[in-house]
Design a protein around this motif. Structure first.
Motif: not given
Length: 303
Positions: A59-61, A48, A67-68, A63-65, A71
């Protein structure tokens, strides 16, 4: 490892820009914050964060993780805030089961006063003399009258309940007034279907013997009906004073054999759990305590 704690550690590192800053914010050690993030990466089986001696970056993953995760944590904090509000200001539906006659005569004002104090609580009051299964039938609290036996439920006594034997003056003038227990054998008895005749009180045993020997000319599962029948001259009736006190005060009924009055019963608030009790239930139980007075107001005019 607690997944939520690890998620908070990860979000704090990203937000604060370093493990040490995140540790200060969370009031944890940098080592523990690092451990949380490493364990989270192990569980997800993905990196991460890119770590260097000077900074961390997503990392790209990651960044995605991020945001979730952000929230999810916001939703959790919002939920906890709402639950905290329920503890401070109880609200929601409060489902109550109560005996028919008691509720009709003595609960309308109680519920009204309770909702004036706690206006966000909606009360769903269901009347039945049947012993409901609180958990199975979805009740928050049940009011029960009797001498409660051992149970997995929690019970709090709200008020004592006197039970007296009465008859109308016209009935007694016609059939005679019992002056000793054995005189009951010669009188007509109005039998309440749910009356516990297993009590060791003399009067219960005498009425049980009479009932088994001769049968009861009139029986009902509603005490108000039996009291009205007694007022009309149908016979002797054994009922709680919360039903019968007005008829006694007005002279429509007369107490018979007061010297063998049965042992007082109790009005109990019964609920399923002591721990983590919903605030609306706790407020209602506390509100009931002492509400009816000591002795209860319906007994004030009865010797």
């Amino acid at each position: 490892m607690d997944r939520i704690d690890a998620m908070r550690a990860f979000v704090a590192v990203v937000t604060e820009g370093s493990f040490s800053n995140a540790a200060n914010t969370l009031q944890l050690s940098p080592q523990l914050v690092s451990k949380y993030v490493s364990k989270l990466e192990e569980q997800l089986n993905i990196r991460l964060l890119n770590r260097t001696t000077r900074k961390v970056s997503l990392t790209e993953a990651g960044s995605h993780y991020f945001g979730h995760a952000q929230q999810i944590l916001l939703n959790i904090d919002d939920m906890e805030s709402q639950l905290g509000g329920l503890q401070q200001n109880p609200k929601g539906v409060l489902r109550i089961s109560a005996p028919v006659s008691f509720a009709l005569k003595h609960m309308a004002k109680l519920i009204t006063d309770f909702q004036m104090r706690y206006p966000l609580v909606t009360v769903d009051l269901q009347l039945t003399d049947r012993k409901v299964d609180i958990v199975e039938e979805g009740f928050d609290v049940a009011l029960r009258i009797g001498q409660l036996k051992n149970s997995s439920l929690i019970a709090k006594k709200v008020a004592p309940i006197r039970v007296v034997l009465c008859a109308a003056p016209e009935y007694l003038n016609k059939h005679g007034t019992p002056t000793q227990p054995k005189d009951l054998e010669h009188h007509r008895y109005l039998h309440y279907s749910y009356m516990n005749m297993d009590s060791k009180d003399n009067i219960h045993q005498l009425l049980k013997a009479k009932y088994l020997k001769q049968g009861s000319e009139f029986r009902s599962n509603n005490g108000d009906v039996l009291v009205e029948a007694a007022i009309a001259g149908a016979g002797l009736v054994l009922q709680p004073t919360f039903i019968i006190s007005e008829a006694i005060s007005s002279g429509k009924l007369v107490v018979v054999l007061p010297e063998i009055e049965p042992e007082a019963l109790g009005l109990y608030a019964v609920y399923a759990h002591r721990k983590l009790l919903p605030h609306k239930v706790r407020c209602f139980i506390d509100f009931m305590e002492g509400y009816y007075g000591t002795p209860p107001y319906w007994d004030e005019s009865i010797p």
